[in-house]
Design an enzyme around this catalytic site. Structure first.
Site, mmCIF file in Angstrom:
data_model
loop_
_atom_site.group_PDB
_atom_site.id
_atom_site.type_symbol
_atom_site.label_atom_id
_atom_site.label_comp_id
_atom_site.label_asym_id
_atom_site.label_seq_id
_atom_site.Cartn_x
_atom_site.Cartn_y
_atom_site.Cartn_z
ATOM 1 N N CYS A 199 21.401 51.043 30.948
ATOM 2 C CA CYS A 199 21.233 49.984 29.950
ATOM 3 C C CYS A 199 19.794 49.934 29.434
ATOM 4 O O CYS A 199 18.868 49.644 30.192
ATOM 5 C CB CYS A 199 21.637 48.650 30.605
ATOM 6 S SG CYS A 199 21.207 47.186 29.661
ATOM 7 N N CYS A 252 18.104 46.576 29.806
ATOM 8 C CA CYS A 252 17.804 46.345 31.233
ATOM 9 C C CYS A 252 16.504 47.034 31.618
ATOM 10 O O CYS A 252 15.701 46.477 32.384
ATOM 11 C CB CYS A 252 18.944 46.858 32.120
ATOM 12 S SG CYS A 252 20.512 46.011 31.868
#
Length: 138
Positions: free
Chosen positions: A65, A68
């Site tokens: 991600c 992230c």
């Protein structure tokens, strides 16, 4: 206050006035607060969150991600800023699906704040460290 050791998961009673003085675990003698996020797994997520009397802020994330990865250094910085006032933890959603499903994580990164084992706040998306500290309110 009861504090769960991030290294051996034993419970430690720490007087509130000593929280800022780098207390050590009575069992494994390692620091209870490192100023870094704690890695949680499905195996010890519930115990860690339920037994800690300090607020626990959990970042649900995944290695693939992009947002992230952008959030990771901010979360690391917030862990240092909140040392002794809150415990910051990370849960890799890919490796720990039970915690993600149990807490209805639909997008990542998602932050959950637990107080007394119960979800108190939720926030999705990337957040700068200073904003995360304000959001925590501790």
């Amino acid at each position: 206050m009861l504090i769960v050791c991030p290294h051996c998961a034993s419970l430690n009673r720490v007087p509130p006035e000593r929280l800022q003085h780098d207390p050590q675990c009575g069992s494994c003698h390692q620091a209870l607060f490192t100023g870094h996020p704690v890695e949680l797994s499905d195996a010890h997520f519930e115990r860690f969150v339920a037994k800690s009397e300090l607020p626990v802020i959990v970042d649900f994330w995944a290695p693939w991600c992009g947002p992230c990865r952008m959030m990771a250094p901010q979360f690391e910085q917030a862990a240092a800023l909140l040392k002794g006032r809150a415990v910051l933890a990370k849960v890799n959603s890919d490796d720990n699906p039970q915690a993600s499903v149990r807490h209805r994580i639909r997008s990542i990164p998602t932050l959950l704040m637990f107080r007394g084992g119960q979800e108190a706040k939720r926030q999705s998306g990337v957040m700068p460290a200073q904003e995360l500290v304000r959001w925590a309110g501790v």
